[in-house]
Design a protein around this motif. Structure first.
Motif, mmCIF file in Angstrom:
data_model
loop_
_atom_site.group_PDB
_atom_site.id
_atom_site.type_symbol
_atom_site.label_atom_id
_atom_site.label_comp_id
_atom_site.label_asym_id
_atom_site.label_seq_id
_atom_site.Cartn_x
_atom_site.Cartn_y
_atom_site.Cartn_z
ATOM 1 N N SER A 109 1.037 -1.174 -0.058
ATOM 2 C CA SER A 109 -0.198 -0.050 -0.123
ATOM 3 C C SER A 109 0.932 1.453 0.023
ATOM 4 C CB SER A 109 -0.897 -0.019 1.172
ATOM 5 O OG SER A 109 -1.800 1.100 1.177
ATOM 6 N N PHE A 110 0.684 2.096 -0.960
ATOM 7 C CA PHE A 110 1.319 3.270 -1.067
ATOM 8 C C PHE A 110 0.657 4.464 -1.231
ATOM 9 C CE2 PHE A 110 3.530 6.554 -3.651
ATOM 10 C CZ PHE A 110 5.120 6.725 -3.100
ATOM 11 N N THR A 111 0.787 5.313 -0.242
ATOM 12 C CA THR A 111 0.072 6.751 -0.267
ATOM 13 C C THR A 111 1.009 7.748 -0.762
ATOM 14 O OG1 THR A 111 -1.056 6.142 1.737
ATOM 15 C CG2 THR A 111 -1.192 8.363 1.019
ATOM 16 N N ASP A 112 0.687 8.417 -1.970
ATOM 17 C CA ASP A 112 1.531 9.273 -2.713
ATOM 18 C C ASP A 112 1.420 10.806 -1.925
ATOM 19 O OD1 ASP A 112 -0.866 10.640 -3.517
ATOM 20 O OD2 ASP A 112 -0.900 9.637 -5.632
ATOM 21 N N HIS A 113 2.135 11.672 -2.410
ATOM 22 C CA HIS A 113 2.368 13.014 -1.757
ATOM 23 C C HIS A 113 0.914 13.682 -1.950
ATOM 24 C CE1 HIS A 113 3.368 13.589 -6.040
ATOM 25 N NE2 HIS A 113 2.985 14.750 -5.908
ATOM 26 N N ASN A 114 0.035 13.151 -2.654
ATOM 27 C CA ASN A 114 -1.334 13.734 -2.845
ATOM 28 C C ASN A 114 -2.259 13.292 -2.022
ATOM 29 O OD1 ASN A 114 -0.471 16.161 -4.817
ATOM 30 N ND2 ASN A 114 -0.648 14.335 -6.444
ATOM 31 N N ALA A 115 -2.045 12.470 -1.151
ATOM 32 C CA ALA A 115 -2.601 11.490 -0.189
ATOM 33 C C ALA A 115 -3.604 10.504 -0.812
ATOM 34 C CB ALA A 115 -3.488 12.200 0.706
ATOM 35 N N LEU A 116 -3.287 10.180 -2.137
ATOM 36 C CA LEU A 116 -3.928 8.986 -2.939
ATOM 37 C C LEU A 116 -3.553 7.657 -2.422
ATOM 38 C CD1 LEU A 116 -4.444 10.846 -6.232
ATOM 39 C CD2 LEU A 116 -6.206 10.728 -4.479
ATOM 40 N N VAL A 117 -4.168 6.903 -2.228
ATOM 41 C CA VAL A 117 -3.727 5.428 -1.740
ATOM 42 C C VAL A 117 -3.682 4.464 -3.182
ATOM 43 C CG1 VAL A 117 -4.132 3.485 -0.461
ATOM 44 C CG2 VAL A 117 -4.605 5.669 0.665
ATOM 45 N N HIS A 118 -2.540 3.827 -3.240
ATOM 46 C CA HIS A 118 -2.532 2.786 -4.303
ATOM 47 C C HIS A 118 -2.114 1.475 -3.797
ATOM 48 C CE1 HIS A 118 -1.834 6.285 -7.311
ATOM 49 N NE2 HIS A 118 -1.311 6.932 -6.027
ATOM 50 N N GLN A 119 -2.631 0.488 -4.283
ATOM 51 C CA GLN A 119 -2.350 -0.654 -3.911
ATOM 52 C C GLN A 119 -1.587 -1.637 -5.078
ATOM 53 O OE1 GLN A 119 -6.068 -1.817 -1.646
ATOM 54 N NE2 GLN A 119 -4.480 -2.964 -0.458
ATOM 55 N N GLY A 120 -0.615 -2.241 -4.933
ATOM 56 C CA GLY A 120 -0.068 -2.969 -6.032
ATOM 57 C C GLY A 120 0.508 -4.233 -5.753
ATOM 58 N N LYS A 121 0.860 -5.227 -6.703
ATOM 59 C CA LYS A 121 1.252 -6.682 -6.381
ATOM 60 C C LYS A 121 2.540 -6.448 -6.220
ATOM 61 C CE LYS A 121 1.608 -11.178 -8.754
ATOM 62 N NZ LYS A 121 1.227 -11.692 -7.326
ATOM 63 N N ILE A 122 3.195 -7.419 -5.422
ATOM 64 C CA ILE A 122 4.516 -7.701 -5.216
ATOM 65 C C ILE A 122 5.035 -8.849 -5.851
ATOM 66 C CG2 ILE A 122 6.389 -7.978 -3.530
ATOM 67 C CD1 ILE A 122 4.928 -6.589 -1.609
ATOM 68 N N ASN A 123 6.122 -8.818 -6.820
ATOM 69 C CA ASN A 123 6.655 -9.745 -7.593
ATOM 70 C C ASN A 123 8.069 -10.155 -6.964
ATOM 71 O OD1 ASN A 123 4.388 -9.852 -9.513
ATOM 72 N ND2 ASN A 123 5.502 -7.887 -10.272
ATOM 73 N N PRO B 22 4.315 -3.081 7.976
ATOM 74 C CA PRO B 22 4.828 -3.763 6.765
ATOM 75 C C PRO B 22 4.058 -3.841 5.435
ATOM 76 C CG PRO B 22 4.440 -5.334 8.956
ATOM 77 C CD PRO B 22 3.778 -3.926 9.061
ATOM 78 N N PHE B 23 4.847 -3.476 4.596
ATOM 79 C CA PHE B 23 4.513 -3.101 3.017
ATOM 80 C C PHE B 23 3.462 -1.919 2.962
ATOM 81 C CE2 PHE B 23 5.987 -7.440 3.421
ATOM 82 C CZ PHE B 23 6.838 -7.477 2.465
ATOM 83 N N THR B 24 3.335 -0.982 3.792
ATOM 84 C CA THR B 24 2.515 0.296 3.812
ATOM 85 C C THR B 24 3.627 1.444 4.264
ATOM 86 O OG1 THR B 24 0.916 -1.083 4.902
ATOM 87 C CG2 THR B 24 0.652 1.161 4.798
ATOM 88 N N VAL B 25 3.657 2.282 2.998
ATOM 89 C CA VAL B 25 4.333 3.409 3.199
ATOM 90 C C VAL B 25 3.728 4.508 2.781
ATOM 91 C CG1 VAL B 25 6.657 2.189 2.905
ATOM 92 C CG2 VAL B 25 5.519 2.956 0.701
ATOM 93 N N THR B 26 4.038 6.013 3.053
ATOM 94 C CA THR B 26 3.519 7.246 2.761
ATOM 95 C C THR B 26 4.643 7.950 2.228
ATOM 96 O OG1 THR B 26 1.677 6.940 4.410
ATOM 97 C CG2 THR B 26 2.461 9.213 3.258
ATOM 98 N N HIS B 27 4.545 8.549 0.984
ATOM 99 C CA HIS B 27 5.331 9.677 0.352
ATOM 100 C C HIS B 27 5.245 10.789 0.938
ATOM 101 C CE1 HIS B 27 7.461 11.034 -3.511
ATOM 102 N NE2 HIS B 27 8.031 11.416 -2.402
ATOM 103 N N THR B 28 5.906 11.543 1.903
ATOM 104 C CA THR B 28 5.761 12.640 3.048
ATOM 105 C C THR B 28 6.405 13.808 2.393
ATOM 106 O OG1 THR B 28 7.805 11.892 4.038
ATOM 107 C CG2 THR B 28 5.626 10.857 5.106
ATOM 108 N N GLY B 29 7.239 13.735 1.309
ATOM 109 C CA GLY B 29 7.738 14.972 0.872
ATOM 110 C C GLY B 29 8.416 14.707 -0.558
ATOM 111 N N VAL B 30 8.112 15.379 -1.428
ATOM 112 C CA VAL B 30 8.864 15.255 -2.832
ATOM 113 C C VAL B 30 10.237 15.860 -3.043
ATOM 114 C CG1 VAL B 30 8.721 15.680 -5.278
ATOM 115 C CG2 VAL B 30 6.354 15.321 -3.981
#
Length: 327
Positions: free
Chosen positions: A70-84, A160-168
């Protein structure tokens, strides 16, 4: 550069994993590339081919398994993706490996897979501090191209596997060891820029490394020891300590034939602390979580070079010892 591996599932590892995966999915020039993640921690005896357990974890009302991130971008949008996850054959076919682990983990993480690597691939080291290159085997140094990657992007791992982009921020990259190949370096820079701009390539990355080291020698230990946010180091009570720390770094850098300007460093440190005022430094996070820190590669690096060149570094030594006692 078709086969890419990210080593490390922490904040910076997932930051690059997410953006490179998005690039592969959306950028025509790279739609044939393959991306895999190699966890930095063993999960069973078959490491590095092992895949983490598939237990589910819930955070911020988003339920994910270890097969997803789970990735939260700097615009507070949450993205989920598959881990290979990387298997042995993926490691053997790798063209680019980005190590997003702590400085003290680099040598072991690389030695675990070194025998499986093709020659002349790009190995990128993304960590705080300096001194890891000297810990690598001569076989690795002889056969691979090793780069340093320095980034000012802020990213926080909350679970675990959950991060937020806090600053560009921005990223600098340059060759540490290997045979200079301009076309190969341009290809690497172009790929990283397509994933997470702005990335700038440098022929002499050493100067940039020392600049970041100087900043880390101040912000990281002071925030960790005093349990304060980055912005608080601009309080008057820390000004004399900051000056002495930077004076010692400048003296040691000069012995290494690197020119750092003390007045400029003071301004840069103040501005970085102000720009990231509410952030918690990585070292403070490590100490709070009772994890091992990178202090040996930051103030400890200055301490060791001080001994080598017979330059007194009492303040950096004090920081090194204090954080080491907390780790």
């Amino acid at each position: 550069m078709r086969n890419i591996i990210i080593v490390g599932q922490g904040a910076i590892g997932l930051l690059w994993y997410h953006h490179i995966l998005q690039m592969i999915n959306n950028h025509g020039d790279y739609n044939k590339a393959r991306l895999h993640l190699l966890p930095s921690k063993r999960t069973d005896s078959t490491y590095p081919s092992a895949k983490p357990r598939s237990n589910k974890t819930s955070t911020n009302q988003v339920t994910i398994s270890y097969d997803q991130y789970s990735f939260t971008d700097h615009n507070a949008l949450v993205h989920q993706g598959k881990i290979n996850y990387a298997q042995t054959e993926d490691i053997e076919q790798a063209d680019l490996i980005i190590f997003c682990v702590k400085a003290f983990q680099i040598s072991l993480a690389l030695s675990n897979i070194a025998s499986k690597l093709k020659n002349n691939i790009d190995i990128v080291l993304a960590h705080n501090g300096m001194g890891t290159l000297s810990e690598l085997s001569q076989d690795v140094i002889k056969h691979q191209n090793i780069y340093a990657l320095l980034t000012t992007h802020g990213c926080l791992r909350s679970a675990p596997f959950t991060v937020t982009h806090t600053g560009v921020g921005s990223t600098d990259i340059g060759l540490l060891s290997g045979v200079p190949n301009l076309a190969q370096q341009e290809s690497l820079t172009k790929l990283l820029n397509a994933a997470l701009p702005q990335v700038t390539s440098h022929q002499e990355i050493n100067q940039k490394q020392w600049l970041k080291l100087a900043i880390n020698c101040v912000i990281n230990p002071l925030t960790a020891i005093n349990d304060i946010s980055n912005g608080e180091i601009n309080n008057a009570e820390y000004s004399s300590t900051i000056l002495i720390l930077l004076e010692e770094v400048v003296a040691v850098a000069d012995a290494e034939k690197v020119n750092l300007d003390l007045a400029d460093l003071k301004i840069i440190v103040k501005n970085v602390a102000q720009a990231t005022a509410k952030n918690s430094s990585s070292m403070r996070c490590d100490i709070t979580a009772q994890r091992m820190s990178e202090i040996d590669y930051i103030n400890g690096y200055i301490h060791r070079l001080g001994i080598k060149y017979k330059i007194a570094t009492p303040e950096n030594t004090k920081m090194w010892q204090a954080v080491s006692a907390l780790s």
